[in-house]
Design a protein around this motif. Structure first.
Motif, PDB file in Angstrom:
ATOM      1  N   GLU A  31       0.825  -1.202   0.000  1.00  0.00           N
ATOM      2  CA  GLU A  31       0.000   0.000   0.000  1.00  0.00           C
ATOM      3  C   GLU A  31       0.863   1.258   0.000  1.00  0.00           C
ATOM      4  O   GLU A  31       2.017   1.226   0.429  1.00  0.00           O
ATOM      5  N   PRO A  32       0.321   2.357  -0.512  1.00  0.00           N
ATOM      6  CA  PRO A  32       1.047   3.634  -0.468  1.00  0.00           C
ATOM      7  C   PRO A  32       1.302   4.066   0.975  1.00  0.00           C
ATOM      8  O   PRO A  32       0.591   3.653   1.898  1.00  0.00           O
ATOM      9  N   LEU A  33       2.310   4.930   1.173  1.00  0.00           N
ATOM     10  CA  LEU A  33       2.662   5.432   2.501  1.00  0.00           C
ATOM     11  C   LEU A  33       2.666   6.956   2.484  1.00  0.00           C
ATOM     12  O   LEU A  33       3.003   7.565   1.468  1.00  0.00           O
ATOM     13  N   PHE A  71       2.565   8.120  -1.142  1.00  0.00           N
ATOM     14  CA  PHE A  71       3.605   7.835  -2.127  1.00  0.00           C
ATOM     15  C   PHE A  71       3.689   6.335  -2.395  1.00  0.00           C
ATOM     16  O   PHE A  71       3.346   5.521  -1.538  1.00  0.00           O
ATOM     17  N   ARG A  72       4.157   6.015  -3.587  1.00  0.00           N
ATOM     18  CA  ARG A  72       4.442   4.631  -3.951  1.00  0.00           C
ATOM     19  C   ARG A  72       5.569   4.638  -4.986  1.00  0.00           C
ATOM     20  O   ARG A  72       5.926   5.698  -5.518  1.00  0.00           O
ATOM     21  N   LEU A  73       6.113   3.454  -5.284  1.00  0.00           N
ATOM     22  CA  LEU A  73       7.193   3.370  -6.264  1.00  0.00           C
ATOM     23  C   LEU A  73       6.709   3.848  -7.623  1.00  0.00           C
ATOM     24  O   LEU A  73       5.583   3.577  -8.032  1.00  0.00           O
ATOM     25  N   GLY A  74       7.587   4.565  -8.347  1.00  0.00           N
ATOM     26  CA  GLY A  74       7.217   5.152  -9.625  1.00  0.00           C
ATOM     27  C   GLY A  74       7.723   4.377 -10.824  1.00  0.00           C
ATOM     28  O   GLY A  74       8.403   3.353 -10.698  1.00  0.00           O
ATOM     29  N   TYR A  75       7.390   4.888 -11.998  1.00  0.00           N
ATOM     30  CA  TYR A  75       7.676   4.196 -13.250  1.00  0.00           C
ATOM     31  C   TYR A  75       9.169   4.027 -13.512  1.00  0.00           C
ATOM     32  O   TYR A  75       9.606   3.074 -14.173  1.00  0.00           O
ATOM     33  N   LYS A  76       9.995   4.961 -12.986  1.00  0.00           N
ATOM     34  CA  LYS A  76      11.410   4.950 -13.341  1.00  0.00           C
ATOM     35  C   LYS A  76      12.109   3.684 -12.879  1.00  0.00           C
ATOM     36  O   LYS A  76      12.926   3.116 -13.617  1.00  0.00           O
ATOM     37  N   LEU A  77      11.778   3.237 -11.666  1.00  0.00           N
ATOM     38  CA  LEU A  77      12.382   2.000 -11.174  1.00  0.00           C
ATOM     39  C   LEU A  77      12.020   0.826 -12.073  1.00  0.00           C
ATOM     40  O   LEU A  77      12.856  -0.026 -12.370  1.00  0.00           O
ATOM     41  N   PHE A  78      10.752   0.793 -12.512  1.00  0.00           N
ATOM     42  CA  PHE A  78      10.316  -0.313 -13.344  1.00  0.00           C
ATOM     43  C   PHE A  78      10.889  -0.196 -14.751  1.00  0.00           C
ATOM     44  O   PHE A  78      11.138  -1.202 -15.411  1.00  0.00           O
ATOM     45  N   GLU A  79      11.104   1.026 -15.192  1.00  0.00           N
ATOM     46  CA  GLU A  79      11.744   1.228 -16.493  1.00  0.00           C
ATOM     47  C   GLU A  79      13.160   0.680 -16.463  1.00  0.00           C
ATOM     48  O   GLU A  79      13.597  -0.028 -17.373  1.00  0.00           O
ATOM     49  N   ILE A  80      13.882   0.988 -15.392  1.00  0.00           N
ATOM     50  CA  ILE A  80      15.235   0.460 -15.228  1.00  0.00           C
ATOM     51  C   ILE A  80      15.194  -1.053 -15.104  1.00  0.00           C
ATOM     52  O   ILE A  80      15.995  -1.777 -15.695  1.00  0.00           O
ATOM     53  N   GLY A  81      14.217  -1.518 -14.315  1.00  0.00           N
ATOM     54  CA  GLY A  81      14.086  -2.957 -14.118  1.00  0.00           C
ATOM     55  C   GLY A  81      13.780  -3.695 -15.402  1.00  0.00           C
ATOM     56  O   GLY A  81      14.308  -4.784 -15.649  1.00  0.00           O
ATOM     57  N   MET A 111       4.979 -10.038 -22.264  1.00  0.00           N
ATOM     58  CA  MET A 111       5.129 -10.289 -20.830  1.00  0.00           C
ATOM     59  C   MET A 111       5.018  -8.959 -20.098  1.00  0.00           C
ATOM     60  O   MET A 111       5.598  -7.960 -20.520  1.00  0.00           O
ATOM     61  N   THR A 112       4.257  -8.950 -18.993  1.00  0.00           N
ATOM     62  CA  THR A 112       4.099  -7.734 -18.197  1.00  0.00           C
ATOM     63  C   THR A 112       4.354  -8.016 -16.728  1.00  0.00           C
ATOM     64  O   THR A 112       4.254  -9.159 -16.267  1.00  0.00           O
ATOM     65  N   ILE A 113       4.682  -6.947 -16.001  1.00  0.00           N
ATOM     66  CA  ILE A 113       4.768  -6.981 -14.549  1.00  0.00           C
ATOM     67  C   ILE A 113       3.879  -5.853 -14.019  1.00  0.00           C
ATOM     68  O   ILE A 113       3.465  -4.981 -14.775  1.00  0.00           O
ATOM     69  N   ARG A 114       3.599  -5.871 -12.718  1.00  0.00           N
ATOM     70  CA  ARG A 114       2.716  -4.849 -12.144  1.00  0.00           C
ATOM     71  C   ARG A 114       3.510  -3.625 -11.711  1.00  0.00           C
ATOM     72  O   ARG A 114       4.554  -3.741 -11.078  1.00  0.00           O
ATOM     73  N   ASN A 115       2.981  -2.455 -12.045  1.00  0.00           N
ATOM     74  CA  ASN A 115       3.504  -1.182 -11.568  1.00  0.00           C
ATOM     75  C   ASN A 115       2.331  -0.391 -11.010  1.00  0.00           C
ATOM     76  O   ASN A 115       1.658   0.331 -11.739  1.00  0.00           O
ATOM     77  N   GLY A 116       2.059  -0.575  -9.727  1.00  0.00           N
ATOM     78  CA  GLY A 116       0.903   0.079  -9.121  1.00  0.00           C
ATOM     79  C   GLY A 116      -0.385  -0.410  -9.737  1.00  0.00           C
ATOM     80  O   GLY A 116      -0.687  -1.602  -9.712  1.00  0.00           O
TER      81      GLY A 116
END
Length: 261
Positions: A31-33, A71-81, A111-116
């Motif tokens: 969950e967001p924090l 707040f939650r993790l953003g797209y940039k981390l997943f883009e790098i990932g 193939m997809t992964i979850r981003n929020g």
């Protein structure tokens, strides 16, 4: 080294540690924090936490709600990932399995992964048809409007899904997008039983998709595998082959990732 340089180096390292602490905190939470929770969890002054959060927001490493309070993790981390995923076992296994599926079906595999609330496309293998659904790595579509996204949702608990959609509002992309939260939950329930999810032109008009879960650990869905095709090419026999192929393909990747270890 001068004393001021030593102090700067120490401060820089400390800031880097705090940024990593923030990432690790979010990685362990679904969950967001809000600011006070982050400050308390990491034993950081609220002012320091606020500055770090604003920097991460500006760079795309965090996202915030409309009010700017959680707040939650953003797209940039997943883009790098997703870029790094090109060198991981999952991406390698996807390419091997997807090539066989395209040879058999001549339809595009993803193939997809979850981003929020979004399904993030991290790998693809295109068909040779001139008319086909074309994505690009890093593309994101709402979970509730895609077969692969619904599969990813099926790996979450009902409580986690309700937290993801606290107001139960689902956006509409096409006239067939599922916008009723109860209907979405019914579909997720069927996916948990049958192991396959579907979308019928719900995110892109005229495109159908069947998807199945990829497991990286027991009962933990890491990614989803999907096959998309234009409705103009749809026929019952081909669709049955697609459903069977996506189910077997996802199981094969899962076996290589986890069960074969």
């Amino acid at each position: 080294m001068k004393e001021t340089e030593k102090l700067t180096a120490t401060a820089t390292v400390k800031s880097a540690d705090r940024v990593l602490d923030i990432f690790e905190l979010f990685a362990d939470r679904h969950e967001p924090l809000n600011l006070s929770e982050i400050s308390r969890q990491l034993d950081l002054p609220a002012s320091s936490a606020h500055k770090l959060l604003q920097n991460l927001l500006a760079r795309g490493y965090l996202e915030t709600d409309k009010q700017g309070k959680t707040f939650r993790l953003g797209y940039k981390l997943f883009e790098i990932g997703s870029k790094y995923a090109g060198r991981t076992d999952m991406a390698e296994e996807f390419q091997y399995v997807a090539l066989k599926m395209v040879d058999e079906l001549n339809e595009s595999v993803f193939m997809t992964i979850r981003n929020g609330e979004m399904a993030l496309y991290v790998a693809e293998k295109q068909s040779t048809h001139p008319v086909r659904f074309v994505s690009h790595l890093g593309m994101q579509l709402p979970l509730h409007a895609t077969a692969m996204g619904k599969v990813l949702l099926s790996g979450m608990t009902d409580e986690e899904i309700h937290t993801l959609y606290p107001d139960k509002q689902l956006g509409r992309l096409t006239e067939t997008t599922v916008t009723d939260f109860g209907e979405l939950m019914e579909q997720i329930g069927r996916i948990r039983v049958e192991g396959v999810g579907y979308s019928m032109g719900e995110s892109v008009h005229g495109v159908r998709c069947a998807a199945a879960p990829i497991y990286g650990a027991p009962h933990k869905i890491t990614a989803s595998l999907g096959v998309s095709m234009p409705e103009a090419r749809w026929d019952p026999k081909l669709w049955d082959r697609i459903v069977q192929a996506v189910s077997l393909g996802a199981k094969e990747i899962s076996m290589k990732l986890y069960y074969a270890r």
